[in-house]
Design a protein around this motif. Structure first.
Motif, mmCIF file in Angstrom:
data_model
loop_
_atom_site.group_PDB
_atom_site.id
_atom_site.type_symbol
_atom_site.label_atom_id
_atom_site.label_comp_id
_atom_site.label_asym_id
_atom_site.label_seq_id
_atom_site.Cartn_x
_atom_site.Cartn_y
_atom_site.Cartn_z
ATOM 1 N N LEU A 105 5.300 -8.202 17.627
ATOM 2 C CA LEU A 105 5.117 -9.181 16.565
ATOM 3 C C LEU A 105 6.229 -10.227 16.643
ATOM 4 C CD1 LEU A 105 4.366 -6.753 13.573
ATOM 5 C CD2 LEU A 105 2.726 -7.898 15.090
ATOM 6 N N HIS A 106 5.875 -11.489 16.533
ATOM 7 C CA HIS A 106 6.875 -12.557 16.559
ATOM 8 C C HIS A 106 7.561 -12.664 15.195
ATOM 9 C CE1 HIS A 106 4.167 -15.167 14.279
ATOM 10 N NE2 HIS A 106 3.207 -14.841 15.143
ATOM 11 N N ALA A 107 8.642 -13.411 15.151
ATOM 12 C CA ALA A 107 9.365 -13.628 13.900
ATOM 13 C C ALA A 107 8.471 -14.359 12.904
ATOM 14 C CB ALA A 107 10.632 -14.435 14.166
ATOM 15 N N GLY A 108 8.610 -14.031 11.642
ATOM 16 C CA GLY A 108 7.841 -14.673 10.586
ATOM 17 C C GLY A 108 7.335 -13.656 9.582
ATOM 18 N N VAL A 109 6.523 -14.134 8.666
ATOM 19 C CA VAL A 109 5.949 -13.274 7.624
ATOM 20 C C VAL A 109 4.619 -12.708 8.119
ATOM 21 C CG1 VAL A 109 5.025 -13.193 5.269
ATOM 22 C CG2 VAL A 109 7.066 -14.545 5.762
ATOM 23 N N TRP A 110 4.454 -11.412 7.908
ATOM 24 C CA TRP A 110 3.228 -10.712 8.297
ATOM 25 C C TRP A 110 2.616 -10.037 7.080
ATOM 26 C CZ3 TRP A 110 0.989 -10.983 13.005
ATOM 27 C CH2 TRP A 110 1.753 -11.527 14.037
ATOM 28 N N ARG A 111 1.289 -10.163 6.940
ATOM 29 C CA ARG A 111 0.556 -9.425 5.916
ATOM 30 C C ARG A 111 -0.130 -8.252 6.593
ATOM 31 N NH1 ARG A 111 -3.830 -12.615 3.570
ATOM 32 N NH2 ARG A 111 -3.586 -13.861 5.429
ATOM 33 N N VAL A 112 0.084 -7.065 6.060
ATOM 34 C CA VAL A 112 -0.595 -5.864 6.538
ATOM 35 C C VAL A 112 -1.813 -5.665 5.641
ATOM 36 C CG1 VAL A 112 -0.423 -3.379 6.898
ATOM 37 C CG2 VAL A 112 1.581 -4.840 7.279
ATOM 38 N N GLN A 113 -2.990 -5.713 6.234
ATOM 39 C CA GLN A 113 -4.229 -5.488 5.489
ATOM 40 C C GLN A 113 -4.826 -4.177 5.962
ATOM 41 O OE1 GLN A 113 -6.378 -9.112 6.442
ATOM 42 N NE2 GLN A 113 -5.479 -10.162 4.687
ATOM 43 N N TRP A 114 -5.094 -3.282 5.020
ATOM 44 C CA TRP A 114 -5.594 -1.951 5.376
ATOM 45 C C TRP A 114 -6.834 -1.599 4.565
ATOM 46 C CZ3 TRP A 114 -5.770 1.175 1.204
ATOM 47 C CH2 TRP A 114 -4.910 0.897 0.140
ATOM 48 N N THR A 115 -7.653 -0.771 5.191
ATOM 49 C CA THR A 115 -8.853 -0.215 4.562
ATOM 50 C C THR A 115 -8.935 1.238 4.986
ATOM 51 O OG1 THR A 115 -9.991 -2.331 4.803
ATOM 52 C CG2 THR A 115 -11.364 -0.411 4.352
ATOM 53 N N THR A 116 -9.262 2.112 4.064
ATOM 54 C CA THR A 116 -9.434 3.518 4.407
ATOM 55 C C THR A 116 -10.413 4.165 3.441
ATOM 56 O OG1 THR A 116 -8.272 5.556 5.023
ATOM 57 C CG2 THR A 116 -7.511 4.435 3.019
ATOM 58 N N VAL A 117 -10.813 5.368 3.763
ATOM 59 C CA VAL A 117 -11.674 6.168 2.900
ATOM 60 C C VAL A 117 -10.977 7.492 2.678
ATOM 61 C CG1 VAL A 117 -13.908 7.337 2.703
ATOM 62 C CG2 VAL A 117 -13.784 5.057 3.711
ATOM 63 N N ALA A 118 -10.851 7.863 1.418
ATOM 64 C CA ALA A 118 -10.259 9.156 1.096
ATOM 65 C C ALA A 118 -11.311 10.238 1.293
ATOM 66 C CB ALA A 118 -9.765 9.160 -0.345
ATOM 67 N N ARG A 119 -10.865 11.456 1.331
ATOM 68 C CA ARG A 119 -11.811 12.562 1.535
ATOM 69 C C ARG A 119 -12.804 12.696 0.399
ATOM 70 N NH1 ARG A 119 -8.042 16.957 4.559
ATOM 71 N NH2 ARG A 119 -7.872 15.759 6.481
ATOM 72 N N ASP A 120 -12.520 12.049 -0.750
ATOM 73 C CA ASP A 120 -13.487 12.063 -1.858
ATOM 74 C C ASP A 120 -14.618 11.067 -1.616
ATOM 75 O OD1 ASP A 120 -12.397 9.559 -2.418
ATOM 76 O OD2 ASP A 120 -11.594 10.118 -4.370
ATOM 77 N N GLY A 121 -14.533 10.311 -0.500
ATOM 78 C CA GLY A 121 -15.596 9.385 -0.125
ATOM 79 C C GLY A 121 -15.439 7.976 -0.647
ATOM 80 N N HIS A 122 -14.384 7.699 -1.395
ATOM 81 C CA HIS A 122 -14.190 6.363 -1.942
ATOM 82 C C HIS A 122 -13.394 5.476 -0.990
ATOM 83 C CE1 HIS A 122 -15.134 8.535 -5.702
ATOM 84 N NE2 HIS A 122 -15.805 7.425 -5.913
ATOM 85 N N LYS A 123 -13.926 4.261 -0.760
ATOM 86 C CA LYS A 123 -13.258 3.282 0.097
ATOM 87 C C LYS A 123 -12.209 2.545 -0.740
ATOM 88 C CE LYS A 123 -14.253 -0.684 3.036
ATOM 89 N NZ LYS A 123 -15.315 -1.547 3.560
ATOM 90 N N VAL A 124 -11.037 2.400 -0.181
ATOM 91 C CA VAL A 124 -9.969 1.646 -0.843
ATOM 92 C C VAL A 124 -9.356 0.687 0.176
ATOM 93 C CG1 VAL A 124 -9.421 3.347 -2.628
ATOM 94 C CG2 VAL A 124 -8.327 3.528 -0.408
ATOM 95 N N LYS A 125 -8.806 -0.408 -0.326
ATOM 96 C CA LYS A 125 -8.174 -1.374 0.564
ATOM 97 C C LYS A 125 -7.026 -2.042 -0.169
ATOM 98 C CE LYS A 125 -11.408 -5.084 -0.501
ATOM 99 N NZ LYS A 125 -12.302 -6.080 0.063
ATOM 100 N N GLY A 126 -6.168 -2.667 0.603
ATOM 101 C CA GLY A 126 -5.041 -3.360 0.012
ATOM 102 C C GLY A 126 -4.278 -4.122 1.073
ATOM 103 N N GLU A 127 -3.205 -4.753 0.641
ATOM 104 C CA GLU A 127 -2.353 -5.481 1.576
ATOM 105 C C GLU A 127 -0.960 -5.622 0.995
ATOM 106 O OE1 GLU A 127 -2.704 -10.203 1.221
ATOM 107 O OE2 GLU A 127 -4.558 -9.281 1.932
ATOM 108 N N PHE A 128 -0.024 -5.864 1.881
ATOM 109 C CA PHE A 128 1.362 -6.160 1.504
ATOM 110 C C PHE A 128 1.981 -6.963 2.633
ATOM 111 C CE2 PHE A 128 1.568 -2.195 3.835
ATOM 112 C CZ PHE A 128 2.665 -2.342 4.661
ATOM 113 N N SER A 129 3.118 -7.578 2.370
ATOM 114 C CA SER A 129 3.770 -8.411 3.377
ATOM 115 C C SER A 129 5.168 -7.912 3.699
ATOM 116 C CB SER A 129 3.876 -9.856 2.860
ATOM 117 O OG SER A 129 2.608 -10.396 2.658
#
Length: 121
Positions: A93-117
């Protein structure tokens, strides 16, 4: 109290106690690098720690730079020591601000997503 009323009261108590856990979904508890942190050198991986086990086949992580350029993690894997953690291998990754965007499914079957920098110096 009649037997019918007693059973109804017991059922209501069980539902009340069980409802909060049934409605809970996976949530991100911590990350490395941490949200809003400044790191140097660039991390070779991003670790996401959740509050419950995840379904790896439904998990994705990508990084977006300041200009909107997208870098998909080259590998997303569960931590063998902790099924609540995802480890995403990141290419250089080069220098600068990066946003991490993630998506996952818990074992209960619910999809969740989010992001942070975070920032790479």
């Amino acid at each position: 109290m009649t037997m019918k009323n007693l059973l109804a009261a017991a059922a209501a108590a069980i539902i009340t106690v069980a409802a909060p856990s049934a409605l809970a979904h996976a949530r991100l508890e911590a990350s490395t690098p941490a949200a809003n942190s400044v790191v140097s050198p660039a991390p070779a991986q991003v670790r996401l720690q959740f509050n419950e086990p995840l379904e790896l086949p439904f998990s994705k992580v990508k990084l977006v730079d300041e200009k909107g350029g997208v870098v998909d993690a080259s590998r997303v894997a569960a931590d063998p020591a902790d099924p609540r953690a995802l480890v995403a291998t990141t290419p250089g990754l080069h220098a600068g601000v990066w946003r991490v965007q993630w998506t996952t499914v818990a074992r209960d079957g619910h999809k969740v997503k989010g992001e942070f920098s975070f920032r790479v110096q």
